[in-house]
Write a protein that holds these residues in place. Structure first.
Motif, PDB file in Angstrom:
ATOM      1  N   THR A  85      40.112  36.316  35.993  1.00 27.39           N
ATOM      2  CA  THR A  85      40.243  35.518  34.779  1.00 27.39           C
ATOM      3  C   THR A  85      40.021  34.058  35.164  1.00 27.39           C
ATOM      4  O   THR A  85      40.704  33.544  36.045  1.00 27.39           O
ATOM      5  N   ASP A 128      38.175  32.300  30.389  1.00 30.86           N
ATOM      6  CA  ASP A 128      36.907  33.041  30.424  1.00 30.86           C
ATOM      7  C   ASP A 128      35.868  32.434  29.482  1.00 30.86           C
ATOM      8  O   ASP A 128      35.264  33.128  28.664  1.00 30.86           O
ATOM      9  N   VAL A 149      47.048  37.409  29.327  1.00 32.14           N
ATOM     10  CA  VAL A 149      45.867  38.242  29.581  1.00 32.14           C
ATOM     11  C   VAL A 149      46.343  39.673  29.835  1.00 32.14           C
ATOM     12  O   VAL A 149      47.193  39.900  30.694  1.00 32.14           O
ATOM     13  N   GLY A 197      41.750  42.821  30.218  1.00 36.91           N
ATOM     14  CA  GLY A 197      41.296  41.448  30.416  1.00 36.91           C
ATOM     15  C   GLY A 197      41.254  40.642  29.134  1.00 36.91           C
ATOM     16  O   GLY A 197      40.851  39.482  29.136  1.00 36.91           O
TER      17      GLY A 197
END
Length: 105
Positions: A3, A17, A83, A88
């Motif tokens: 991440t 991200d 997260v 993700g």
């Protein structure tokens, strides 16, 4: 799964991200804090000064001003989102909720 977490636009945004997920201008309600003398501080976010990852939380320290007493400063670490470790996917926190900042060791 990796991440990427960083600040954009001179601390105006937290990016996760390559997506802007939290910006300045919102009120963050703080309890059990050292920001000012108010029991509950309503801190107007003026800029993010640090960002980090404490899995699964994305955390940041923000500079701002308590709108009740006028005190200015920088918070300890606040969770701005989380997260999901399996997918993700990022879920943003709610600034209007009550947050308890913490120090990192």
């Amino acid at each position: 799964m990796t991440t990427d977490v960083y600040l954009l636009d001179d601390g105006a945004w937290v990016s996760v991200d390559d997506r802007r997920v939290s910006g300045v201008g919102g009120l963050w309600r703080l309890a059990d804090h050292g920001f000012c003398g108010c029991r509950l501080a309503d801190v107007l976010a003026e800029g993010f000064v640090e960002v980090g990852l404490a899995p699964p939380d994305v955390e940041a320290r923000l500079s701002g001003q308590c709108i009740a007493c006028g005190e200015q400063g920088v918070t300890d670490w606040l969770a701005v989102g989380r997260v999901d470790p399996e997918t993700g996917a990022f879920r943003a926190g709610v600034p209007e909720s009550v947050h308890v900042p913490h120090t990192r060791s």
